[in-house]
Design a protein around this motif. Sequence first.
Motif, short mmCIF file in Angstrom:
data_model
loop_
_atom_site.label_atom_id
_atom_site.label_comp_id
_atom_site.label_asym_id
_atom_site.label_seq_id
_atom_site.Cartn_x
_atom_site.Cartn_y
_atom_site.Cartn_z
N GLY A 1 0.79 -1.23 0.00
CA GLY A 1 0.00 0.00 0.00
C GLY A 1 0.81 1.27 0.00
O GLY A 1 0.25 2.36 0.11
N THR A 2 2.14 1.16 -0.10
CA THR A 2 3.09 2.27 -0.18
C THR A 2 3.19 3.06 1.12
O THR A 2 3.72 4.18 1.13
CB THR A 2 2.79 3.25 -1.35
N LEU A 3 2.72 2.50 2.23
CA LEU A 3 2.86 3.17 3.52
C LEU A 3 4.23 2.91 4.14
O LEU A 3 4.64 3.59 5.06
CB LEU A 3 1.77 2.69 4.48
N GLY B 1 8.05 2.07 -6.03
CA GLY B 1 9.27 2.28 -5.27
C GLY B 1 10.21 3.29 -5.89
O GLY B 1 11.12 3.80 -5.22
N SER B 2 10.01 3.61 -7.17
CA SER B 2 10.89 4.55 -7.86
C SER B 2 10.38 5.99 -7.80
O SER B 2 11.03 6.90 -8.32
CB SER B 2 11.05 4.13 -9.33
N MET B 3 9.24 6.20 -7.18
CA MET B 3 8.63 7.53 -7.16
C MET B 3 9.22 8.40 -6.05
O MET B 3 9.61 7.90 -5.00
CB MET B 3 7.11 7.42 -6.93
N SER B 4 9.20 9.71 -6.29
CA SER B 4 9.54 10.66 -5.22
C SER B 4 8.42 10.63 -4.18
O SER B 4 7.30 10.16 -4.46
CB SER B 4 9.67 12.07 -5.78
N ARG C 1 -0.86 7.45 -4.24
CA ARG C 1 -1.57 6.74 -3.18
C ARG C 1 -2.97 7.30 -3.00
O ARG C 1 -3.96 6.56 -2.90
CB ARG C 1 -0.78 6.84 -1.88
N ASN C 2 -3.07 8.62 -2.97
CA ASN C 2 -4.36 9.27 -2.75
C ASN C 2 -5.36 8.94 -3.86
O ASN C 2 -6.55 8.75 -3.60
CB ASN C 2 -4.16 10.78 -2.65
#
Length: 222
Positions: A48-50, A66-69, A77-78
Amino acid sequence: MIDVKDIHKSFGKLKVLKGIDLHIDKGEVVSIVGPSGAGKTTLLQIMGTLDKADSGKILINGVDVGSMSSNKLADFRNRNIGFIFQFHQLLPEFTAEENILIPALIAGTKKSEAKKRAQELLSFLNLSDRAHHKPAELSGGEKQRIAVARALINNPAVVFADEPSGSLDSQNKKELHQLFFDLREKYGQTFVIVTHDEELSKITDRTIHIADGIISSHDINE
């Protein structure tokens, strides 16, 4: 839809995830089960990218998150991910409708459009008459359904749920469990659910068993 590739995660010297590989299709309702400490919630938070893995990749709809700022990841995510927690996490000072609206307003949706979507979800969840009540005025089952509506307000591709029925009585559990499938049918969401509830895990499309930081088995449920 979701591709998990060789995910490892440690906390200090404790290895929690030891190489997780997993694919989840669009529209699946998947449960993740296992003993306490097996790594279920850690995996859910990473998907969930948390949280971030120490190594490995998470792709959601082909996007390597995982490669995002941090700013791009927060926006992704939003707009693409919804969350449901065991204890609903509603803000006590806001009404049910206002709690539902928050993610949409953060995403920059016009308030009129966000309210229309919130009212649609409230109607679908049979909670229209509770829209202007604050959390303290709602039952446990109502609070959790409001939390579900909040998770869905931005029409996310995937909803991650961590022990969503853990604080509910048996009747509210059954209603919430059925709700996941009703929502999948109406809105097409993918659901990934960490649970200790055997009744829920048995009715999901697939049950993923985790033990000692690895996937020990998959069950395809009829």
